[in-house]
Design a protein around this motif. Structure first.
Motif, PDB file in Angstrom:
ATOM      1  N   GLY A  55      48.468  44.203  42.979  1.00 57.65           N
ATOM      2  CA  GLY A  55      47.931  42.945  42.498  1.00 57.65           C
ATOM      3  C   GLY A  55      48.950  41.828  42.574  1.00 57.65           C
ATOM      4  N   CYS A  86      39.912  37.238  37.859  1.00 64.02           N
ATOM      5  CA  CYS A  86      40.861  38.248  38.310  1.00 64.02           C
ATOM      6  C   CYS A  86      41.006  39.277  37.210  1.00 64.02           C
ATOM      7  CB  CYS A  86      42.217  37.649  38.681  1.00 64.02           C
ATOM      8  SG  CYS A  86      43.100  36.916  37.289  1.00 64.02           S
ATOM      9  N   GLU A 125      48.380  38.853  37.894  1.00 61.91           N
ATOM     10  CA  GLU A 125      47.591  39.986  37.423  1.00 61.91           C
ATOM     11  C   GLU A 125      48.457  41.034  36.726  1.00 61.91           C
ATOM     12  OE1 GLU A 125      44.022  39.762  40.783  1.00 61.91           O
ATOM     13  OE2 GLU A 125      45.836  40.948  41.152  1.00 61.91           O
ATOM     14  N   SER A 178      46.223  44.069  36.354  1.00 63.23           N
ATOM     15  CA  SER A 178      46.598  45.137  37.284  1.00 63.23           C
ATOM     16  C   SER A 178      48.003  45.636  36.969  1.00 63.23           C
ATOM     17  CB  SER A 178      46.548  44.624  38.726  1.00 63.23           C
ATOM     18  OG  SER A 178      47.009  45.598  39.627  1.00 63.23           O
ATOM     19  N   GLN A 229      41.734  35.214  31.226  1.00 63.48           N
ATOM     20  CA  GLN A 229      40.635  35.923  31.879  1.00 63.48           C
ATOM     21  C   GLN A 229      39.366  35.083  31.917  1.00 63.48           C
ATOM     22  OE1 GLN A 229      40.466  40.323  31.411  1.00 63.48           O
ATOM     23  NE2 GLN A 229      41.876  39.984  29.697  1.00 63.48           N
TER      24      GLN A 229
END
Length: 383
Positions: free
Chosen positions: A345, A338, A349, A341, A333
């Motif tokens: 996504g 991004c 993700e 998800s 991260q």
């Protein structure tokens, strides 16, 4: 101390020769396996895949040929599991039986137990879980309360185990229980290990749902479970010594630092061939730590191959490996703008979402960080 515990150990050529064959097997069987499933690593359950591995002789491979194994050395097994875990293969079904239960039965079990349990383990058809932790005990195994009491037909078992991985899928559990009175001056005495058929009356398995919605951990309730006399593994009262030997296998393997390989791969894929200076530095730093952990793990494997009990060194591998695994989602991260998800996504993700939620559990399974550091401190003569 560190020099003697972590001498550089090279994988022998005959074991290394297996690597290409295993990679081809993975390509043939998992070519379309999505990254979000690969992220489950050794928690991914697929009974059919385990049977295919068993058919190739790659489950229980270190066990004797007379019980269905291959008499393979620890390094040959290391190559196989390293390739499987690096690829994110679904090995959870047979994992504990292959890593711990089979070797434990082979070392301490009776001939009848070996004949009964080991061939099915080697075929990838018999699944085991480990009953150690209990409510209000955690990783302090000396405080367990589950008990087995002799009667005219064997043993009567009562108690509860918790955080038992894959109990809902397993056929058997090897549990550490009390068979003698608790002695405050000798906390590790009076414990024994038993093989428990989880289909027996009085056994209740209740899954514990994790943050991802998965059910890997379980509570296991034991209410007047009648065990035959031959359910005892090894000697009565020697359970602690047997568990100590078992935990060296559990805490030192590549599963202790490869749990986030799927994320590391999708992260590198997203960064592409022209990362910036920060991205290059952080990927290089993670790679250096990964290689160091691998060398430490191989050093422990060499000690196990020599018949030693590297409890201290194995605890180091697990503790440092867990720190490494838990840092990868944070680094991911940091390096890319991004968000995790769960629905939709990119593949990256989705993998990031799964492993961000799972990472806190990495330092719980197989012994908490606090317990491991106590073992390390004793090994260094600090307590």
């Amino acid at each position: 101390m560190a020099i003697t515990q972590f001498r550089y150990s090279r994988i022998p050529a005959e074991a290394e020769a297996l690597r290409g064959e295993v990679r081809q097997f993975i390509d043939d069987n998992l070519s379309d396996y999505p990254p979000v499933l690969r992220a489950q690593s050794w928690m991914g359950f697929d009974a059919q895949f385990s049977r295919r591995l068993g058919a190739r002789g790659w489950v229980g491979m270190a066990l004797p040929r007379q019980y269905g194994g291959s008499d393979a050395g620890p390094f040959a097994r290391y190559v196989v599991i390293e390739e499987l875990l690096a690829a994110g293969a679904p090995v959870s079904a047979h994992w504990i039986a292959d890593r711990q239960s089979g070797p434990l039965i082979n070392r301490f079990g009776s001939e009848a137990q070996k004949d009964r349990y080991l061939p099915a383990i080697c075929r990838g058809e018999s699944y085991f879980c480990i009953g150690m932790s209990e409510p209000n005990s955690g990783s302090d195994l000396a405080s367990i309360k589950t008990s087995a009491v002799r009667n005219e037909t064997g043993w009567v078992l009562n108690g509860q185990k918790v955080w038992t991985t894959n109990a809902q899928h397993s056929h058997f559990m090897i549990a550490l229980v009390r068979t003698g009175e608790r002695n405050p001056k000798a906390r590790h005495e009076g414990m024994s290990q038993f093989i428990i058929d989880l289909s027996l009356p009085g056994v209740t398995v209740r899954p514990i749902r994790d943050l991802t919605g998965g059910e890997h951990f379980n509570e296991v309730f034991l209410d007047n479970v009648q065990l035959d006399a031959d359910a005892l593994v090894g000697e009565e009262g020697r359970g602690w010594d047997q568990v100590t030997a078992e935990l060296a296998f559990e805490r030192s393997g590549p599963e202790r630092f490869l749990s986030c390989m799927a994320l590391l791969k999708t992260l590198i894929g997203e960064l592409g061939r022209a990362p910036d200076a920060l991205q290059s530095r952080e990927i290089g730093r993670l790679t250096a730590r990964l290689l160091t952990l691998r060398n430490m793990s191989l050093a422990v494997t060499a000690q196990l191959a020599a018949g030693e009990q590297p409890t201290w060194a194995a605890s180091c591998v697990k503790d440092l490996g867990n720190l490494f695994e838990q840092e990868i989602p944070e680094v991911a991260q940091l390096l890319l703008e991004c968000s995790p998800s769960q629905q939709g996504g990119t593949q990256h993700e989705q993998v990031l979402a799964y492993l961000t939620q799972m990472a806190p559990s990495f330092s719980l399974r197989g012994g908490t960080r606090e317990i491991l550091r106590g073992i390390i401190a004793r090994g260094m003569g600090l307590r």
